[in-house]
Design a protein around this motif. Structure first.
Motif, short mmCIF file in Angstrom:
data_model
loop_
_atom_site.label_atom_id
_atom_site.label_comp_id
_atom_site.label_asym_id
_atom_site.label_seq_id
_atom_site.Cartn_x
_atom_site.Cartn_y
_atom_site.Cartn_z
N CYS A 1 -15.17 70.87 57.94
CA CYS A 1 -15.43 70.30 56.63
C CYS A 1 -15.42 71.43 55.61
O CYS A 1 -15.36 72.60 55.95
CB CYS A 1 -16.77 69.57 56.60
SG CYS A 1 -18.18 70.57 57.06
N ARG B 1 -12.13 65.72 43.67
CA ARG B 1 -11.22 65.02 44.57
C ARG B 1 -11.37 65.59 45.96
O ARG B 1 -11.68 66.76 46.12
CB ARG B 1 -9.76 65.19 44.11
CG ARG B 1 -9.51 64.75 42.69
CD ARG B 1 -9.84 63.32 42.38
NE ARG B 1 -8.89 62.41 42.99
CZ ARG B 1 -9.19 61.16 43.33
NH1 ARG B 1 -10.39 60.69 43.16
NH2 ARG B 1 -8.30 60.38 43.86
N PRO B 2 -11.16 64.80 47.00
CA PRO B 2 -11.30 65.30 48.37
C PRO B 2 -10.32 66.43 48.66
O PRO B 2 -9.22 66.47 48.12
CB PRO B 2 -10.97 64.09 49.24
CG PRO B 2 -10.98 62.92 48.35
CD PRO B 2 -10.78 63.40 46.95
N GLY C 1 -6.43 66.81 53.61
CA GLY C 1 -6.72 66.46 54.99
C GLY C 1 -8.08 65.80 55.20
O GLY C 1 -8.44 65.46 56.32
N CYS C 2 -8.84 65.60 54.12
CA CYS C 2 -10.16 64.98 54.23
C CYS C 2 -10.11 63.57 53.65
O CYS C 2 -9.54 63.35 52.60
CB CYS C 2 -11.20 65.79 53.47
SG CYS C 2 -11.45 67.44 54.12
N SER C 3 -10.70 62.62 54.36
CA SER C 3 -10.70 61.24 53.87
C SER C 3 -12.10 60.75 53.51
O SER C 3 -12.26 59.65 53.00
CB SER C 3 -10.09 60.32 54.93
OG SER C 3 -10.80 60.43 56.15
N HIS C 4 -13.12 61.55 53.80
CA HIS C 4 -14.51 61.14 53.52
C HIS C 4 -15.22 62.23 52.74
O HIS C 4 -14.83 63.40 52.78
CB HIS C 4 -15.27 60.90 54.83
CG HIS C 4 -14.70 59.82 55.66
ND1 HIS C 4 -14.89 58.49 55.40
CD2 HIS C 4 -13.91 59.88 56.74
CE1 HIS C 4 -14.26 57.77 56.29
NE2 HIS C 4 -13.64 58.60 57.12
N ASN C 5 -16.28 61.83 52.06
CA ASN C 5 -17.12 62.81 51.38
C ASN C 5 -18.57 62.41 51.47
O ASN C 5 -18.90 61.27 51.79
CB ASN C 5 -16.68 63.02 49.92
CG ASN C 5 -17.18 61.94 48.99
OD1 ASN C 5 -17.40 60.80 49.38
ND2 ASN C 5 -17.35 62.28 47.73
N ASP D 1 -19.19 58.68 50.99
CA ASP D 1 -17.96 58.05 50.51
C ASP D 1 -18.09 57.60 49.06
O ASP D 1 -17.75 56.48 48.70
CB ASP D 1 -17.53 56.91 51.42
CG ASP D 1 -17.04 57.44 52.76
OD1 ASP D 1 -16.44 58.54 52.79
OD2 ASP D 1 -17.27 56.78 53.78
N LEU E 1 -16.31 58.25 46.49
CA LEU E 1 -15.04 58.66 45.91
C LEU E 1 -14.73 57.82 44.68
O LEU E 1 -15.18 56.69 44.55
CB LEU E 1 -13.92 58.50 46.94
CG LEU E 1 -14.09 59.29 48.24
CD1 LEU E 1 -13.08 58.84 49.27
CD2 LEU E 1 -13.98 60.77 47.97
N TRP F 1 -16.69 67.49 51.99
CA TRP F 1 -15.54 66.67 52.38
C TRP F 1 -15.25 66.90 53.85
O TRP F 1 -15.30 68.02 54.34
CB TRP F 1 -14.29 67.04 51.57
CG TRP F 1 -14.52 66.91 50.11
CD1 TRP F 1 -14.39 65.79 49.35
CD2 TRP F 1 -14.95 67.94 49.23
NE1 TRP F 1 -14.71 66.06 48.05
CE2 TRP F 1 -15.06 67.38 47.94
CE3 TRP F 1 -15.26 69.28 49.39
CZ2 TRP F 1 -15.47 68.10 46.84
CZ3 TRP F 1 -15.67 70.02 48.29
CH2 TRP F 1 -15.76 69.42 47.04
#
Length: 135
Positions: A51, A72-73, A76-80, A112, A114, A134
């Motif tokens: 992370c 913004r993430p 390669g990261c889809s969650h925060n 999440d 976002l 992230w």
């Protein structure tokens, strides 16, 4: 990030430097670190390669409001995850459709969060630390 006080730091035998309140300093936790001084701090420790994240101070010298867009993430990261810590004072906090009050020593954790904004409304002097992670 120091919340109060100051430190003299040195990593891996390098030149010493001073760190004061609300300065962000990132370093490898495996570094041989020496410190002198007294402080209260806020640490964000992350596992390498799993992370990434950052800390931001948010300080109010008096009553006011501020809306902060979230970063913004990372690639390669889809969650925060977002953590807002109230170091001093208090505020009304609006995030992702929720409203709450944070007082000194309290925090808000949102996953999440976002494509939203964080809104703070403070009646007097207040200090916060915003940590974004992230993964």
């Amino acid at each position: 990030m120091l919340l109060d006080g100051s430190l003299l730091l040195r990593h891996n035998g390098g030149a010493p430097f001073r760190l004061d309140a609300y300065q962000v300093h990132a370093f490898d936790g495996g570094a041989a670190t020496e410190s002198q001084g007294r402080c209260r701090d806020f640490n964000l420790m992350l596992r390498k390669g799993r992370c990434c994240g950052e800390l931001r101070p948010i300080r109010f010298a008096g009553a006011g409001e501020e809306s902060l867009p979230l970063s913004r993430p990372a690639a390669g990261c889809s969650h925060n995850a977002l953590l807002l810590y109230c170091a001093a004072g208090h505020a009304q906090v609006s995030l992702a459709g929720s409203l709450c009050t944070l007082a000194a020593g309290e925090s808000l954790l949102e996953e999440d969060a976002l494509d939203t904004a964080l809104h703070l409304s403070v009646p007097d002097t207040a200090d916060f630390v915003l940590a974004e992670i992230w993964y």
